[in-house]
Design an enzyme around this catalytic site. Sequence first.
Site, PDB file in Angstrom:
ATOM      1  N   GLU A 158      26.625 -12.886   2.254  1.00  0.00           N
ATOM      2  CA  GLU A 158      25.451 -12.825   3.134  1.00  0.00           C
ATOM      3  C   GLU A 158      25.183 -14.205   3.730  1.00  0.00           C
ATOM      4  O   GLU A 158      25.201 -15.211   3.020  1.00  0.00           O
ATOM      5  CB  GLU A 158      24.243 -12.355   2.321  1.00  0.00           C
ATOM      6  N   HIS A 194      10.351  -3.858  -7.221  1.00  0.00           N
ATOM      7  CA  HIS A 194       9.751  -4.540  -6.065  1.00  0.00           C
ATOM      8  C   HIS A 194       8.292  -4.885  -6.380  1.00  0.00           C
ATOM      9  O   HIS A 194       7.566  -4.067  -6.961  1.00  0.00           O
ATOM     10  CB  HIS A 194       9.823  -3.632  -4.830  1.00  0.00           C
TER      11      HIS A 194
HETATM   12  P1  FAD Z   1      11.096  -0.418   1.001  1.00  0.00           P
HETATM   13  O1  FAD Z   1      12.275   0.232   0.390  1.00  0.00           O
HETATM   14  O2  FAD Z   1      10.454   0.234   2.171  1.00  0.00           O
HETATM   15  O3  FAD Z   1      10.026  -0.634  -0.156  1.00  0.00           O
HETATM   16  C1  FAD Z   1       9.013  -1.616  -0.033  1.00  0.00           C
HETATM   17  C2  FAD Z   1       7.879  -1.303  -0.976  1.00  0.00           C
HETATM   18  O4  FAD Z   1       7.119  -0.214  -0.468  1.00  0.00           O
HETATM   19  C3  FAD Z   1       8.325  -0.877  -2.379  1.00  0.00           C
HETATM   20  O5  FAD Z   1       7.404  -1.378  -3.293  1.00  0.00           O
HETATM   21  C4  FAD Z   1       8.263   0.633  -2.321  1.00  0.00           C
HETATM   22  O6  FAD Z   1       8.090   1.173  -3.610  1.00  0.00           O
HETATM   23  C5  FAD Z   1       7.062   0.848  -1.411  1.00  0.00           C
HETATM   24  N1  FAD Z   1       7.126   2.071  -0.611  1.00  0.00           N
HETATM   25  C6  FAD Z   1       8.218   2.637  -0.063  1.00  0.00           C
HETATM   26  N2  FAD Z   1       7.868   3.747   0.626  1.00  0.00           N
HETATM   27  C7  FAD Z   1       6.542   3.865   0.519  1.00  0.00           C
HETATM   28  C8  FAD Z   1       5.578   4.793   1.030  1.00  0.00           C
HETATM   29  N3  FAD Z   1       5.948   5.835   1.782  1.00  0.00           N
HETATM   30  N4  FAD Z   1       4.266   4.584   0.730  1.00  0.00           N
HETATM   31  C9  FAD Z   1       3.887   3.535  -0.015  1.00  0.00           C
HETATM   32  N5  FAD Z   1       4.745   2.622  -0.540  1.00  0.00           N
HETATM   33  C10 FAD Z   1       6.045   2.795  -0.271  1.00  0.00           C
HETATM   34  N6  FAD Z   1      13.823  -9.322   4.327  1.00  0.00           N
HETATM   35  C11 FAD Z   1      13.885  -9.688   5.643  1.00  0.00           C
HETATM   36  O7  FAD Z   1      12.821  -9.906   6.277  1.00  0.00           O
HETATM   37  N7  FAD Z   1      15.080  -9.851   6.281  1.00  0.00           N
HETATM   38  C12 FAD Z   1      16.271  -9.629   5.668  1.00  0.00           C
HETATM   39  O8  FAD Z   1      17.330  -9.774   6.274  1.00  0.00           O
HETATM   40  C13 FAD Z   1      16.247  -9.221   4.295  1.00  0.00           C
HETATM   41  N8  FAD Z   1      17.398  -8.953   3.610  1.00  0.00           N
HETATM   42  C14 FAD Z   1      17.345  -8.507   2.319  1.00  0.00           C
HETATM   43  C15 FAD Z   1      18.535  -8.176   1.666  1.00  0.00           C
HETATM   44  C16 FAD Z   1      18.529  -7.718   0.338  1.00  0.00           C
HETATM   45  C17 FAD Z   1      19.832  -7.342  -0.330  1.00  0.00           C
HETATM   46  C18 FAD Z   1      17.277  -7.614  -0.344  1.00  0.00           C
HETATM   47  C19 FAD Z   1      17.246  -7.169  -1.775  1.00  0.00           C
HETATM   48  C20 FAD Z   1      16.097  -7.944   0.301  1.00  0.00           C
HETATM   49  C21 FAD Z   1      16.109  -8.381   1.637  1.00  0.00           C
HETATM   50  N9  FAD Z   1      14.932  -8.688   2.330  1.00  0.00           N
HETATM   51  C22 FAD Z   1      14.983  -9.080   3.641  1.00  0.00           C
HETATM   52  C23 FAD Z   1      13.636  -8.614   1.649  1.00  0.00           C
HETATM   53  C24 FAD Z   1      12.938  -7.246   1.864  1.00  0.00           C
HETATM   54  O9  FAD Z   1      12.635  -7.045   3.217  1.00  0.00           O
HETATM   55  C25 FAD Z   1      11.694  -7.260   1.015  1.00  0.00           C
HETATM   56  O10 FAD Z   1      12.026  -7.246  -0.341  1.00  0.00           O
HETATM   57  C26 FAD Z   1      10.639  -6.193   1.354  1.00  0.00           C
HETATM   58  O11 FAD Z   1       9.435  -6.549   0.669  1.00  0.00           O
HETATM   59  C27 FAD Z   1      11.032  -4.786   0.913  1.00  0.00           C
HETATM   60  O12 FAD Z   1      12.044  -4.277   1.659  1.00  0.00           O
HETATM   61  P2  FAD Z   1      12.724  -2.847   1.264  1.00  0.00           P
HETATM   62  O13 FAD Z   1      13.697  -2.533   2.323  1.00  0.00           O
HETATM   63  O14 FAD Z   1      13.166  -2.872  -0.133  1.00  0.00           O
HETATM   64  O15 FAD Z   1      11.411  -1.920   1.426  1.00  0.00           O
END
Ligand code: FAD
Length: 321
Positions: A35, A176
Amino acid sequence: MINRTPANGSGSPRGLLAADPVSDFDAGPPRISFEFFPPKTPEMEDRLWAAIKRLEPLRPRFVSVTYGAGGSTRERTHATVRRIRHETALEPAAHLTCIAATRAEIDAVARDYWDAGIRHIVALRGDPPNGPIGGSGTVGGYAPHPGGYPYAADLVAGLKRVADFEISVAAYPETHPAARSPGHDLDNLKAKLDAGASRAITQFFFDVEVFLRFRDRAARSRIDVPLVPGILPVTNFAQLRRMAAACGASIPAWMGAHFEGLDDDPDTRRLVAASLAAEQCRRLQANGVPEFHFYTLNRADLLVAICHLLGVRAPKPAAAA
Ligand code: FAD
């Protein structure tokens, strides 16, 4: 006198690291991915490209490019992904978040990627610019963009409607920070996979047991896609403390002990970093983990050393006829 007979009596030239009983290279070298983050300045761009060129011969499964917090690097991410597509043999994966964009805008970006030959997206919710944890230690301030995709699962479903992308999503061995409970967090991971993602890359962690317990819980929730550990080689312990606090990752006490007294000794810190990351991977490998995603921080030398220790090598050039 030095006894050169390997402990396993096989006569094979196994190295010191491989002699460790927790290690097992018989499964062959792991699959890897790297990455990078998009560069801000011409100097950072030169450094990134030097790193990409140096790591390219290790033939990673893919290389991904992050999308800045708050959607702040949109153009730079796109430019870097496209340049990797055009100038290397690597398979680029573009990170894409739900932040600060409508569904129509995100769909248009995805369509552009597809038309440019980009087939792999790392689909994320993203964070507000101050991260998922507010200054007070509480979960800070995420609000879906009006008209946007609210969460990563919605984004995955939307991307699949645009084109048949390969999609990776994020997973959290330590849960998370905004999740209601570990169970809800796993349900959310399952929702992202059900929406069309085929791989989960984890947040960084250091305690191998944390990952193994997470893998067990995921298996009980019938999650059967690859869970790829995100490996962060640590050279700067103070910076690690800030990063870990921002994303809710724990730092085992032994990590601190390994870096104690090395504040003014960057060379030794780098050697320790490579050794610890290789050891973490080897312990995971010994527990059946075949694939790693490395957070490179745009530097190649540590990764070359870690991959070398794991048996990942550039193919030898063919001998001249
Ligand atoms: P989600 O899967 O949407 O979950 C986020 C939170 O919301 C979780 O606590 C989940 O339980 C909760 N949730 C999900 N759906 C719902 C719902 N319907 N109602 C209420 N709560 C809900 N960030 C960046 O800005 N740019 C990047 O390029 C980036 N790359 C990353 C790469 C990796 C491998 C990882 C592990 C993280 C990365 N992040 C990046 C960080 C990431 O954006 C954050 O961790 C963010 O807070 C959560 O993203 P997610 O896609 O896991 O969110």
